[in-house]
Design a protein around this motif. Structure first.
Motif, short mmCIF file in Angstrom:
data_model
loop_
_atom_site.label_atom_id
_atom_site.label_comp_id
_atom_site.label_asym_id
_atom_site.label_seq_id
_atom_site.Cartn_x
_atom_site.Cartn_y
_atom_site.Cartn_z
N LEU A 1 38.34 -75.74 -12.68
CA LEU A 1 38.54 -75.68 -11.05
C LEU A 1 37.48 -74.94 -10.40
CD1 LEU A 1 40.48 -76.50 -8.88
CD2 LEU A 1 41.77 -74.51 -9.18
N MET A 2 37.10 -73.84 -10.98
CA MET A 2 35.94 -73.10 -10.28
C MET A 2 34.77 -73.88 -10.28
SD MET A 2 36.73 -69.30 -12.14
CE MET A 2 35.31 -68.40 -11.26
N ALA A 3 34.33 -74.44 -11.25
CA ALA A 3 32.91 -75.30 -11.41
C ALA A 3 33.27 -76.40 -10.16
CB ALA A 3 33.01 -75.74 -12.78
N GLU A 4 34.23 -77.01 -10.30
CA GLU A 4 34.56 -77.94 -9.08
C GLU A 4 34.45 -77.50 -7.76
OE1 GLU A 4 38.30 -81.02 -7.53
OE2 GLU A 4 38.47 -80.06 -9.43
N ARG A 5 35.07 -76.56 -7.50
CA ARG A 5 34.85 -76.08 -5.94
C ARG A 5 33.29 -75.39 -5.83
NH1 ARG A 5 40.66 -72.66 -5.38
NH2 ARG A 5 41.77 -74.31 -5.51
N ILE A 6 32.57 -74.91 -6.65
CA ILE A 6 31.45 -74.45 -6.20
C ILE A 6 30.41 -75.76 -6.28
CG2 ILE A 6 30.49 -73.94 -8.68
CD1 ILE A 6 28.80 -71.56 -7.42
N VAL A 7 30.74 -76.76 -7.14
CA VAL A 7 29.95 -77.71 -6.90
C VAL A 7 29.98 -78.72 -5.77
CG1 VAL A 7 29.12 -79.86 -8.13
CG2 VAL A 7 29.36 -77.84 -9.29
N ASP A 8 31.50 -78.82 -5.16
CA ASP A 8 31.81 -79.24 -4.07
C ASP A 8 30.95 -78.75 -2.89
OD1 ASP A 8 33.46 -81.18 -5.00
OD2 ASP A 8 35.32 -80.26 -4.61
N GLU A 9 30.96 -77.55 -2.91
CA GLU A 9 30.31 -76.87 -1.63
C GLU A 9 28.66 -77.16 -1.73
OE1 GLU A 9 29.76 -74.19 1.76
OE2 GLU A 9 31.77 -75.04 0.71
N MET A 10 28.25 -77.28 -3.14
CA MET A 10 26.72 -77.61 -2.92
C MET A 10 26.42 -78.80 -2.61
SD MET A 10 24.38 -77.97 -6.56
CE MET A 10 25.03 -79.36 -7.05
N CYS A 11 27.50 -79.78 -2.90
CA CYS A 11 27.26 -81.29 -2.38
C CYS A 11 27.47 -81.07 -0.90
CB CYS A 11 28.51 -82.14 -2.93
SG CYS A 11 27.95 -82.62 -4.96
N GLU A 12 28.36 -80.54 -0.37
CA GLU A 12 28.52 -80.62 1.27
C GLU A 12 27.32 -80.11 1.85
OE1 GLU A 12 31.24 -78.42 4.49
OE2 GLU A 12 32.11 -78.58 2.52
N GLN A 13 26.72 -78.76 1.40
CA GLN A 13 25.44 -78.34 1.78
C GLN A 13 24.00 -79.48 1.81
OE1 GLN A 13 24.34 -74.19 1.38
NE2 GLN A 13 26.48 -73.61 1.48
N GLY B 1 24.78 -82.60 1.65
CA GLY B 1 25.11 -83.63 2.45
C GLY B 1 25.21 -84.82 1.57
N GLU B 2 25.63 -84.50 0.20
CA GLU B 2 25.91 -85.64 -0.68
C GLU B 2 27.43 -85.80 -0.79
OE1 GLU B 2 23.61 -87.13 -2.67
OE2 GLU B 2 21.71 -85.76 -2.57
N GLU B 3 27.86 -87.19 -1.19
CA GLU B 3 29.02 -87.51 -1.45
C GLU B 3 29.30 -87.84 -3.03
OE1 GLU B 3 31.12 -89.96 1.06
OE2 GLU B 3 30.78 -88.84 2.95
N ARG B 4 29.72 -86.99 -3.97
CA ARG B 4 29.85 -87.23 -5.30
C ARG B 4 30.90 -86.68 -5.86
NH1 ARG B 4 23.54 -86.56 -7.78
NH2 ARG B 4 22.51 -87.09 -5.86
#
Length: 534
Positions: free
Chosen positions: A358-370, A372-375
């Motif tokens: 879950l920690m990995a999911e949250r930090i990679v979600d934040e990276m994608c948002e910065q 501008g990617e939807e993955r």
């Protein structure tokens, strides 16, 4: 200087870093993971092996409790080969106040943590060594987890999706220009060369060392507080299920059955340097005394190894700066663009090994948002590559493998004709050499973390020299380096032995001493001029 080009660099090869590398690679990002040592050599490899049900935090930190309960179920499904579904009990010992137990089941329901009170007679039937004076018992979904198998599973899954895993690569600086991260610079400790990894994003997953890594990008003051704690492995499995005291979290209130041993933990003291963790004698005694409350006779049982680890706690202003016991266990992502004006850098801290995915999911979600990617994240649905066996190995399974006939028996050390190198863990030469084959410039401790070499009652007394001899016989190392590998392995085992030198373990250590320093005269054998990199 060697140059590597990537999109993402993950700093830290513990469970969180390996999970982040897997997540990022599965989303299609070219990814490189770096760690200054072997995978799982820091906090991930220095914990008590508990796969949290969430019950421990239902009162003190309900949000973390809910996360643990959810991730517990996910990990048992996607990494079944790293988890043992032991179950768990929260028990009220004779010395414990029942007031906490009175509200425990309701707190579990509120946090969505599965829990049910059971008769004490049933708890005693399931756990014969449990204190017969136990007053209350609650059934939860705790388990045990092999931290090294978990982290290597995630890392190999990341590699299957194209990620590169670079161990023994120490970060020396993080370059940024015009407010954007450009590269992570490392020192390859084994090749003794500098490596430049050009990237768009650096994800700081360095645990208790995360503040130091952030400072290398001139992002100072990231307040990760290392909370140090000791744990002790006992000679054999004393309990079938995880045993927890049904009280507010305290020192020595968990006994976890893990592989061939039971582990009691843990203390919790603020430390200034996670690289220098002591194992004080008074804390060892504290663990043995605490174990006695749940398992009578615990003080007299044989302890085989002690160690210390440091939790990466994010500074909690609601408690004193040195009160790591009561700091929240929840995860936190630091956005360095918002905080420091540096784009392309995120730091994560807090959390539990149970919540690493879950920690990995949250930090990679934040990276994608910065970016501008939807993955979307897929790590909760897709099992880790290589976990198809579905169950954590046990001595019974290893014994079954040992006893299977071989086509060419060769040296018959076991009924099936396989040579057993480590009797305590039933590790065969075939499995040992398989691990050696997959590692580069390995140490015996690198092999230990994958195969549990020397982790049984003899603590390497009989198997360490055999493993060093096999490494030399294979041609992986020369005689002098094999001697140094052996010396380093025994030195590292000693760190966890001297604090518990009493009773059976003192006699075992004396035997090992006479084998290596008496009969073999290890201190005076030829050694290489360059020290082995751990």
């Amino acid at each position: 200087m060697r140059t590597i080009r990537s999109e993402v660099v993950v700093v830290g090869g513990g469970s969180t870093g390996a999970g982040v590398a897997r997540d990022a690679a599965m989303r299609g990002f070219p990814t490189v993971l770096v760690d200054r040592a072997d995978l799982g050599q820091g906090t991930t490899g220095r914990f008590h092996g508990l796969l949290h049900s969430g019950g421990r935090y239902v009162v003190s930190d309900p949000e973390s409790a809910t996360e643990c309960a959810q991730e517990n179920a996910i990990l048992k499904r996607i990494q079944a080969d790293a988890c043992e579904d032991t179950g768990g009990l929260f028990v009220t010992a004779p010395v414990d106040d029942e007031a906490f137990a009175d509200g425990f089941e309701a707190a579990c329901r509120a946090a969505r943590v599965p829990c049910q009170e059971i008769p004490v007679s049933e708890a005693l039937r399931r756990e014969p060594r449990l204190n017969p004076g136990t007053k209350r018992a609650f059934e939860v979904q705790d388990g045990s987890v092999d931290g090294w198998k978990l982290v290597w599973g995630a890392a190999r899954s990341a590699e299957a999706y194209g990620a590169r895993i670079l161990t023994y690569h120490q970060v020396t600086r993080i370059e940024h220009a015009d407010g954007q991260v450009r590269a992570v610079i490392c020192r390859d400790l084994r090749a003794d060369e500098e490596v430049r990894i050009e990237c768009r994003f650096a994800l700081n997953c360095a645990g208790p060392w995360a503040g130091r890594i952030a400072a290398m990008a001139e992002c100072h003051g990231v307040d990760v507080v290392p909370g140090a704690g000791i744990m002790i492995a006992m000679n054999h499995r004393l309990n079938h299920e995880v045993l927890n005291r049904c009280i507010h979290p305290a020192d020595g209130d968990i006994v976890v059955p893990a592989h061939t041993v039971s582990i009691i933990g843990t203390t919790d003291k603020k430390t200034d340097d996670p690289d220098r963790l002591s194992i004080p004698h008074d804390q060892v005694q504290q663990m043995l005394d605490a174990g006695e409350e749940m398992i009578p006779g615990f003080r007299r049982m044989r302890a085989v190894h002690a160690w210390a680890g440091a939790r990466p706690l994010i500074r909690d202003t609601s408690v004193a700066a040195n009160d790591t016991r009561h700091m929240r266990r929840g995860m936190s992502v630091v956005d360095h663009l918002e905080r420091d004006g540096v784009a392309g850098l995120l730091t994560i801290g807090g959390g539990k090994l149970t919540t690493y995915r879950l920690m990995a999911e949250r930090i990679v979600d934040e990276m994608c948002e910065q970016m501008g990617e939807e993955r979307p994240c897929r790590t909760a649905e897709e099992p880790v590559v290589g976990s198809e066996s579905g169950t954590l190995y046990t001595l019974g399974r290893r014994l079954h493998e040992v006893e299977q006939p071989t086509a060419d028996p060769g040296t018959v050390d076991a009924p099936g004709g396989r040579q057993v190198v480590c009797e305590c863990e039933l590790l065969t030469r075939e499995k040992l050499e398989g691990a050696m084959e997959g590692l580069k410039d390995y140490t015996l401790d690198d092999v230990r973390r994958q195969m549990r070499l020397g982790m049984g009652p003899c603590q390497g007394g009989f198997c360490a020299s055999r493993a060093a001899g096999i490494a030399q016989q294979r041609g992986d190392v020369g005689a002098e380096r094999a001697t140094e590998l052996l010396r380093m392995f025994l030195k590292n085992r000693w760190i966890g032995l001297w604090p518990i030198l009493f009773g059976g373990q003192a006699r075992e250590t004396a035997l090992d001493y006479w084998i290596y320093w008496g009969t073999l005269d290890l201190e005076h054998l030829p050694a290489p001029t360059q020290e082995v990199v751990r």
